[in-house]
Design a protein around this motif. Structure first.
Motif, PDB file in Angstrom:
ATOM      1  N   GLY A 215       0.823  -1.205   0.000  1.00  0.00           N
ATOM      2  CA  GLY A 215       0.000   0.000   0.000  1.00  0.00           C
ATOM      3  C   GLY A 215       0.852   1.247   0.000  1.00  0.00           C
ATOM      4  N   ASP A 216       0.273   2.368  -0.450  1.00  0.00           N
ATOM      5  CA  ASP A 216       1.040   3.620  -0.502  1.00  0.00           C
ATOM      6  C   ASP A 216       0.601   4.648   0.542  1.00  0.00           C
ATOM      7  OD1 ASP A 216      -1.330   4.673  -1.503  1.00  0.00           O
ATOM      8  OD2 ASP A 216      -0.601   4.817  -3.568  1.00  0.00           O
ATOM      9  N   GLY A 217      -0.267   4.246   1.479  1.00  0.00           N
ATOM     10  CA  GLY A 217      -0.679   5.136   2.560  1.00  0.00           C
ATOM     11  C   GLY A 217      -1.861   6.019   2.240  1.00  0.00           C
ATOM     12  N   SER A 218      -2.331   6.004   0.996  1.00  0.00           N
ATOM     13  CA  SER A 218      -3.462   6.843   0.597  1.00  0.00           C
ATOM     14  C   SER A 218      -4.781   6.084   0.657  1.00  0.00           C
ATOM     15  CB  SER A 218      -3.244   7.349  -0.831  1.00  0.00           C
ATOM     16  OG  SER A 218      -3.368   6.277  -1.768  1.00  0.00           O
ATOM     17  N   GLY A 219      -4.713   4.787   0.928  1.00  0.00           N
ATOM     18  CA  GLY A 219      -5.883   3.927   0.823  1.00  0.00           C
ATOM     19  C   GLY A 219      -5.805   3.034  -0.393  1.00  0.00           C
ATOM     20  N   ALA A 220      -4.851   3.329  -1.279  1.00  0.00           N
ATOM     21  CA  ALA A 220      -4.624   2.471  -2.449  1.00  0.00           C
ATOM     22  C   ALA A 220      -3.780   1.278  -2.027  1.00  0.00           C
ATOM     23  CB  ALA A 220      -3.920   3.251  -3.553  1.00  0.00           C
TER      24      ALA A 220
END
Length: 672
Positions: A215-220
């Motif tokens: 994950g990239d921390g944005s919710g993606a």
């Protein structure tokens, strides 16, 4: 362009040093390939990874690894922009992440995410709230709490340390009589001393499946498919394979559940979501989140393109650069379906002939032959980095370290191809010297029909250890060519040379097991001896000097084999007499963490009401690789004395005297 720099180090409370050295080396290599400046933190005896970094900072003591303020200060002083916390405890610590200043980036999930993901109860509760299946479970504070849970759920149950890992802090309980001991052992292996209980799902057909999340921390978030880790011993993974051979219909709900939880947490970085799956019924439950890169990540993603073709550690680092996203790394959608199969073999320093006891000792570079060839990769800490100045490197396996020596990772176009490649690699492996390995166990699994057919579950290895080791030993025998050579008795020149040609370095304090007989007699007795001084070293053919033992004064002939606990100073302890059944000896090398009250009182010169010890009572609890083992009284007896040097917190060697327990007639009864 900004210059990035990273601190990497090896220490981990739960997954211990050897595993963490592997990930430290892995991180340092990946960062170097990206052009980052690298800094390592190390302590005395923990330098392997430091030779792979541009800069190395030595700490005063291993306890400094748990001093978050000191680690943060090191990162700031070194001018680092990032800190990678390794595999275990520190990688899951919200406290370490919170201690770092804003300009030093913690490579891991957010503090808010870590508080949930690193806590087995909180992550279970989150899964339940999102409609994800979990096994019945509850946090427990006492033995009575466990018994209340079993009344509602029945046996078997599983006790787990809230902050356990790597097989530590886990016990299966099948009867009420076993609850108290299991509770104590789990508590002793939990740094936070917190326990929870679950309904045990450990019968045939239950497999351990892990989903790799990014994950990239944005919710993606996305996934990189699954791996199976069902070959386990004492809940420690031995062999992993990716992908699992379960039908895709069995894997799909695990992937969907993992993505649902990760999206809710706005997961950042790499994470593993663990499950149990019943291959017969299709039933499945969520177990826990590991918010970090794991030991077994190698079979899922690697720069050798095992299965997914994604270099996980490189990806992890890139995700913590400004404006990084899954889309920018072309990971906004799952990669193609897994290509081929990858298998990882964990090579450990364990003696299978002694219940897989840790075998401490020294390994020299000349002792090792690693397998190689197409589709074979080795990850190990038994290696010197480019900045090392060692001409003849050697490494020490200690009792406080994890037993992991290396990971052998192979890839094949299909499962059968990967299995035979793993078989070939395991056969090529050679680690000589007194440090034993589990090579025969790995070979035995790969040759077993159940491995080939996929009829494996999480307790399969426990049930089949005997047949697995037999198959493995036979397979390893077949690798040795038949060589005809003269013995010293047949060749006088060779016999003369052996008088002065010492081939093994020995030091005073080395411990041995000795089988002897009177000259001309076939009757043998067993002894233990320690070298006090060495006059002439022609070992193993000839050895002279002074020794500490209880041998007959009559002429003796003997055969000699060195103990794995040679590194423990014998002068601080005394040897148990193997032929005296009142002598209770340490069965392996380890740290004493608890003693029977009678021994404690005697040791501290305090008053005791009784010296009576009942059969089955715990005499001593020893810790090896942070896992606790119980040594119980073999018969009813009276404590006569405690062995020299026996104290809580000390490391004792195999064969050292713990105590003398006079059992009278109970000794002969216990032998029946």
């Amino acid at each position: 362009m900004k210059n990035w720099s990273i601190v990497a180090f090896s220490f981990s409370v739960l997954t211990s040093i050897n595993k963490s050295v592997l990930v430290a080396i892995r991180v340092l290599r990946a960062a170097t390939e990206l052009g980052w400046d690298t800094v390592s933190i190390y302590t005395e005896g923990d330098e392997s990874h430091a030779t792979f970094s541009d800069h190395a900072i030595k700490l005063d003591d291993t306890s400094d690894y748990l001093n978050f303020e000191k680690i943060s200060a090191v990162a700031v002083k070194a001018g680092c922009t990032h800190l990678h916390p390794g595999y275990g405890f520190l990688s899951e610590s919200p406290s370490l992440a919170a201690t770092l200043p804003n300009f030093v980036i913690f490579i891991g999930p957010s503090i808010k995410c870590l508080k949930i993901a690193s806590n087995k109860i909180l992550s279970r509760n989150l899964a339940i709230s999102l409609g994800v299946n979990v096994a019945p479970g509850s946090k427990v504070n006492s033995i009575e709490d466990v018994e209340a849970f079993t009344k509602a759920q029945g046996y078997p149950v599983m006790l787990k340390a809230l902050d356990g890992g790597g097989g530590r802090g886990i016990r299966i309980v099948e009867t009420k009589d076993a609850v108290e001991e299991a509770f104590k052992r789990c508590l002793g292996e939990s740094p936070s001393r917190q326990i929870f209980v679950e309904k045990a799902l450990t019968g045939r057909s239950w497999k351990h499946i892990e989903i790799q999340i990014v994950g990239d921390g944005s919710g993606a978030v996305t996934h990189l498919w699954e791996r199976e880790c069902s070959i386990q011993r004492r809940f420690q993974k031995i062999i992993e394979v990716a992908p699992s051979r379960l039908p895709r219909d069995n894997i799909r709900p695990l992937v969907e559940s993992s993505l649902k939880i990760a999206q809710h947490l706005k997961y950042h970085g790499l994470g593993t979501f663990e499950y149990l799956v019943n291959s017969r019924t299709g039933e499945w439950v969520f177990l826990e989140i590991n918010p970090r890169v794991q030991v077994e990540h190698t079979v899922t993603g690697r720069y050798l393109q095992e299965v997914t073709g994604v270099d996980l550690v490189r990806t992890q680092l890139l995700l913590f650069l400004p404006s990084a996203s899954l889309a920018s790394l072309s990971l906004n959608a799952p990669p193609h379906a897994p290509r081929g199969h990858a298998i990882q073999l964990r090579v450990t320093a364990e003696d299978s002939s002694k219940s897989f006891a840790l075998t401490p000792g020294t390994i020299k570079a000349s002792d090792i032959n690693w397998p190689s060839g197409q589709g074979v990769r080795i990850d190990t800490w038994l290696i010197d980095g480019p900045l090392s100045d060692n001409t003849l490197p050697e490494w020490t396996v200690g009792t406080e370290f994890d037993s992991l020596l290396a990971k052998i990772i192979v890839r094949g176009s299909n499962f059968e191809d990967a299995t035979w490649k793993a078989h070939r690699a395991a056969k090529e492996l050679k680690i000589r010297g007194k440090v034993k390995t589990n090579q025969n166990l790995l070979m035995g699994v790969l040759r077993h029909p159940d491995w080939i057919s996929g009829d494996i579950d999480t307790l399969w290895l426990e049930r089949n250890t005997g047949t697995v080791l037999t198959a493995g030993n036979e397979a390893l025998k077949s690798r040795r060519p038949t060589v005809v050579r003269l013995t010293p008795h047949q060749d006088p020149t060779m016999q003369e040379n052996l008088k002065t040609a010492g081939t093994v370095a020995l030091q005073p304090g080395a411990l041995f097991h000795l089988t002897i007989s009177l000259v001309g007699s076939s009757n043998t007795t067993r002894h233990t001896l320690a070298l006090n001084s060495i006059a002439q070293n022609g070992f193993p053919e000839r050895l002279s000097g002074t020794l500490q033992t209880t041998l007959s004064s009559a002429p003796l002939s003997f055969s000699l084999s060195q103990s794995s606990s040679a590194a423990v100073s014998s002068s601080a302890f005394e040897l148990a007499e193997p032929n005296d059944e009142t002598h209770i000896a340490a069965p392996f090398t380890g740290k004493i963490v608890e003693l029977h009250p009678a021994l404690s009182a005697t040791m501290n010169n305090g008053p005791i009401d009784t010296r009576n010890i009942k059969k089955g009572e715990t005499i001593v609890i020893m810790s090896v690789m942070k896992m606790e083992s119980v040594i119980t009284a073999p018969y009813n007896g009276t404590l006569k004395r405690v062995g020299k040097g026996i104290r809580v917190g000390t490391i004792v060697g195999e064969g050292m005297l713990v105590c003398v327990l006079d059992g009278g007639t109970d000794i002969s009864i216990s032998r029946l």
